[in-house]
Design a protein around this motif. Sequence first.
Motif: not given
Length: 179
Positions: A73, A161, A165
Amino acid sequence: MNTLLRYREKLNLTQEQLSQKANISVRTIQRIEAGKELKGHTLEALSQALGIDKEKLLTDNPEEKEVNIFLVKLINLSSLLLLIIPLGSIIMPLILMYWKKEINAITKQIVSLQILWTLLFPLIVLTVIFAGNLFPISKQSVPLTMLLLLLANVCIILRNTAELDKNKKLYIKLKFSII
């Protein structure tokens, strides 16, 4: 155990049999099973001969270290440097990728996507400039196009991103890798 070796043994094939089935040399198979990177025509031929997807042949390696999602990330978010430095979306992720030794299919996809984006950006802007010379278009069309392209790239980075996650994979990715 090497991915190619595992799939070859699963199908009870010798190196010679796989070599004939894929129409590549036995020595090439030996090199790949010893750790040489699999790509191009050889990847295509072996994936067809084994009847598996190319991505599976490249990434399905249980011995490969686990992906550090936090670092991935961070590498993805480092692409936002393009807002300050023109090639920052490529340079910073590459630096982090090699410095932290987080070289895997996901990080290669992140950098490949940014390389492609960086190559397409001037082509699209030049197309708008050329179209502006041919047709009566507002003078603000070029800066507006550049702004929209930058915003689109930021949206891609942020969306990837969020997906990293949530699902530990990229939402927007290429079907090929440039690096």
